[in-house]
Design a protein around this motif. Structure first.
Motif, short mmCIF file in Angstrom:
data_model
loop_
_atom_site.label_atom_id
_atom_site.label_comp_id
_atom_site.label_asym_id
_atom_site.label_seq_id
_atom_site.Cartn_x
_atom_site.Cartn_y
_atom_site.Cartn_z
N SER A 1 -23.60 2.26 -24.38
CA SER A 1 -22.30 1.63 -24.07
C SER A 1 -21.58 2.41 -22.97
O SER A 1 -21.03 1.83 -22.03
CB SER A 1 -21.42 1.60 -25.31
OG SER A 1 -21.93 0.71 -26.26
N LYS B 1 -27.21 -11.05 -32.20
CA LYS B 1 -27.57 -9.88 -31.39
C LYS B 1 -28.88 -10.19 -30.65
O LYS B 1 -29.22 -11.34 -30.47
CB LYS B 1 -27.70 -8.64 -32.29
CG LYS B 1 -26.39 -8.22 -32.93
CD LYS B 1 -25.40 -7.73 -31.87
CE LYS B 1 -24.08 -7.30 -32.48
NZ LYS B 1 -23.07 -7.03 -31.45
N THR C 1 -24.49 -6.50 -22.96
CA THR C 1 -23.39 -5.72 -22.39
C THR C 1 -23.35 -5.91 -20.88
O THR C 1 -22.28 -6.08 -20.29
CB THR C 1 -23.54 -4.23 -22.76
OG1 THR C 1 -23.75 -4.12 -24.17
CG2 THR C 1 -22.30 -3.45 -22.40
N ARG D 1 -20.66 1.37 -18.85
CA ARG D 1 -19.27 1.46 -18.39
C ARG D 1 -19.11 2.47 -17.27
O ARG D 1 -18.32 2.26 -16.34
CB ARG D 1 -18.36 1.80 -19.58
CG ARG D 1 -18.18 0.60 -20.54
CD ARG D 1 -17.72 1.07 -21.91
NE ARG D 1 -17.40 -0.04 -22.80
CZ ARG D 1 -18.32 -0.78 -23.46
NH1 ARG D 1 -19.61 -0.53 -23.31
NH2 ARG D 1 -17.92 -1.75 -24.27
N ILE E 1 -22.00 -1.47 -36.39
CA ILE E 1 -22.65 -2.76 -36.14
C ILE E 1 -24.12 -2.60 -35.71
O ILE E 1 -24.98 -3.33 -36.19
CB ILE E 1 -21.83 -3.58 -35.10
CG1 ILE E 1 -22.42 -4.96 -34.86
CG2 ILE E 1 -21.66 -2.86 -33.77
CD1 ILE E 1 -22.08 -5.97 -35.88
N ASP E 2 -24.41 -1.63 -34.86
CA ASP E 2 -25.78 -1.49 -34.37
C ASP E 2 -26.67 -0.68 -35.32
O ASP E 2 -27.88 -0.58 -35.11
CB ASP E 2 -25.78 -0.85 -32.98
CG ASP E 2 -25.12 -1.76 -31.94
OD1 ASP E 2 -25.10 -3.00 -32.15
OD2 ASP E 2 -24.61 -1.24 -30.94
N ARG F 1 -15.43 -0.96 -30.87
CA ARG F 1 -15.53 0.32 -30.15
C ARG F 1 -14.60 0.32 -28.94
O ARG F 1 -14.49 -0.69 -28.24
CB ARG F 1 -16.98 0.61 -29.75
CG ARG F 1 -17.58 -0.38 -28.80
CD ARG F 1 -19.07 -0.16 -28.61
NE ARG F 1 -19.79 -0.42 -29.85
CZ ARG F 1 -21.09 -0.19 -30.03
NH1 ARG F 1 -21.81 0.32 -29.06
NH2 ARG F 1 -21.67 -0.47 -31.18
N ALA G 1 -14.48 -9.45 -33.46
CA ALA G 1 -14.30 -8.07 -33.05
C ALA G 1 -15.47 -7.73 -32.16
O ALA G 1 -16.57 -7.50 -32.64
CB ALA G 1 -14.27 -7.15 -34.27
N SER G 2 -15.25 -7.76 -30.84
CA SER G 2 -16.34 -7.52 -29.91
C SER G 2 -15.86 -6.69 -28.73
O SER G 2 -14.97 -7.11 -27.99
CB SER G 2 -16.91 -8.85 -29.40
OG SER G 2 -17.66 -8.63 -28.22
N ALA G 3 -16.48 -5.53 -28.57
CA ALA G 3 -16.11 -4.67 -27.44
C ALA G 3 -16.54 -5.29 -26.12
O ALA G 3 -15.93 -5.03 -25.08
CB ALA G 3 -16.76 -3.30 -27.61
N GLN G 4 -17.58 -6.11 -26.18
CA GLN G 4 -18.02 -6.75 -24.93
C GLN G 4 -16.98 -7.76 -24.45
O GLN G 4 -16.67 -7.83 -23.27
CB GLN G 4 -19.38 -7.41 -25.14
CG GLN G 4 -20.47 -6.37 -25.43
CD GLN G 4 -21.82 -7.00 -25.73
OE1 GLN G 4 -21.95 -8.20 -25.84
NE2 GLN G 4 -22.83 -6.15 -25.89
C1 S3P Z 1 -21.47 -3.08 -27.23
C2 S3P Z 1 -20.74 -3.75 -28.17
C3 S3P Z 1 -21.32 -4.31 -29.40
C4 S3P Z 1 -22.68 -3.70 -29.70
C5 S3P Z 1 -23.56 -3.65 -28.49
C6 S3P Z 1 -22.91 -2.81 -27.40
C7 S3P Z 1 -20.79 -2.58 -26.03
O1 S3P Z 1 -21.49 -5.71 -29.25
O2 S3P Z 1 -23.32 -4.41 -30.73
O3 S3P Z 1 -24.80 -3.08 -28.80
O4 S3P Z 1 -21.32 -1.71 -25.33
O5 S3P Z 1 -19.68 -3.06 -25.75
P1 S3P Z 1 -20.27 -6.73 -29.41
O6 S3P Z 1 -19.29 -6.45 -28.37
O7 S3P Z 1 -20.90 -8.09 -29.23
O8 S3P Z 1 -19.75 -6.54 -30.79
#
Ligand code: S3P
Length: 433
Positions: A17, A338, A89, A21, A309-310, A190, A162-165
């Protein structure tokens, strides 16, 4: 014969991740920088190659990556579609970047990525003013995504997942497009993007569950990207289960939003400690020590899912192969979208190994602890491949993993690292691919 334990030190590959970034933010910041310790897997290479095609110079000199970014307004229109490979991502974060760019680009991916839901990023980017078109499959929007960005308006997005992406796509669109954006989510995912943006100089405010980015210029990140707690989790799971294990994971990100699995290991009965030693771009970095213990099943609820999650695939393997009693995982329906449907893949694989597992729409109920050998399918999914490798250490017979080469996505040296940490040898080894 006594089972070998996991003993020694592991410097895991760079956090995936953070690596995506770091490259994207270096490109947006503009100017020259040097990064090291980036994740060596295929996903991060997909991001690097896409950024090159958008006008970023990226050269690798051994461990060191030299990045010369065009800056937020300097990206150039690529001649062909950008291939994001297997990496969600890459695709979702770049969708955000491209929403702020005044030209049309197409983002595509492999078969797995072309099945994953994209409305979750397309909708908020459209609301900011970008033109986003995709393909419809079974009533859902999927890649390839064609994005025409440019003059965005400020906006606020309430994400249903809830998704950091998703969160990062919105924040990056605002940063590149020069508008204020705010994003909230049902549970905190995250927070690497917001930590990095703040550390690099952007105007970030976090109030309640919402993150607001008021833009601003950023300096490029530099230095060593911390190691990946998700990559280390497989080794930690083996260390928790195999008697006499003592694993020290070094230079790893200790972001609290990534440590859910390590807290779960401690709840199951392993001895787990972590120590902060440094900071990188707003991320706490340090070491994690995991020693074996008598393991028992636990409950994981929706609130606990985002921070692990992972790691749920390897948690499920550990529950089936080494934890007495029942482990109940709920609120994890996101695992179905996923790199593969991980709930279905785990249920099928565990059943092949004699595990007692019930598949629920949003989780798994597992009764441990006994697995036998067999052949399992990773469904082209790196985390399933690595989780089933660990099943091979816990099972009473040898486990063959079909599609184990998917490990190249995030941890190309996984098998080598595992062999090195396994003390003692067994005739024929425990695993075969
Ligand atoms: C990630 C966010 C998570 C994670 C993925 C990496 C990221 O996914 O499962 O492996 O780097 O932002 P989601 O944002 O879909 O929850």
């Amino acid at each position: 014969m006594a089972r070998p334990g996991i003993v020694g030190r592991l410097v895991p590959p760079g956090d995936k991740s953070l690596s995506h970034r770091a490259l994207i933010l270096a490109a947006i910041a503009g100017g020259e920088t040097e990064l090291s310790g980036l994740n060596p897997g295929a996903d991060v290479e997909s991001t690097a190659e896409a950024l090159r095609r958008l006008g970023t110079r990226i050269e690798t000199h051994g461990e060191v990556w030299r990045v010369s970014g065009p800056g937020a307004s300097g990206f150039s229109r690529p001649r062909a579609a950008l291939d994001c490979g297997n990496s969600g991502t890459t695709l979702r974060l770049l969708a955000g970047v491209l929403a702020g760019c005044p030209f049309e680009t197409t983002l595509r991916g492999d078969e797995s990525l072309s099945r994953r839901p994209m409305a979750r990023v397309a909708d908020p980017l459209r609301a900011l003013g970008a033109d986003v078109a995709g393909r419809e499959e079974d009533g859902r929007l999927v890649a390839p995504l064609r994005i025409r960005g440019g003059s965005l308006r400020p906006g606020r997005h309430e994400s249903a997942v809830a998704s950091a992406q998703v969160k990062s796509a919105v924040l990056l669109a605002g940063l590149v497009g020069g508008v204020t954006v705010e994003v909230s989510e049902p549970m905190r995912s995250r927070d690497h993007t917001e930590r990095m943006l703040r550390a690099l100089g952007a105007r970030i405010a976090i109030e309640g569950g919402a993150v607001r980015c008021g833009g601003g210029s950023i300096v490029p990140p530099r230095g060593r990207v911390p190691g990946d707690p998700s990559a280390a989790a497989f080794f930690a799971a083996a260390a928790a289960a195999l008697p006499r294990s003592d694993l020290i994971v070094e230079r790893v990100s200790l972001n609290p939003g990534r440590l859910g699995f390590y807290r779960a290991l401690a709840r199951m009965g392993a001895r787990v400690e972590w120590t902060r030693e440094a900071r990188w771009c707003g991320e706490p970095v340090g070491r994690i020590r995991v020693r074996s213990g008598k393991l028992a099943g636990i409950r994981v609820t929706a609130r606990g899912v985002p921070a692990m999650i992972d790691e749920i695939p390897v948690l499920a393997i550990l529950a089936a192969g080494a934890a007495k009693g029942e482990t109940r995982i709920r609120g994890a329906a996101e695992l179905r979208v996923k790199e593969s449907d991980r709930l279905a893949g785990l249920a099928a694989g565990l059943a092949r190994l004699g595990g007692r597992v019930e598949e629920l729409p949003d989780g798994l109920v597992i009764r441990g602890a006994s697995l036998h050998g067999g052949i399992v399918d990773a469904h082209g999914d790196h985390r399933l491949a690595m989780a089933f490798r660990i099943a091979g250490l816990l099972a009473a017979g040898s486990v063959r993993v079909r599609g184990a080469e998917a490990m190249r996505i995030s941890h190309p040296s996984f098998d080598r690292d595992l062999r090195r940490l396994l003390t003692g040898t067994r005739a024929g080894g425990r695993n075969s691919s």
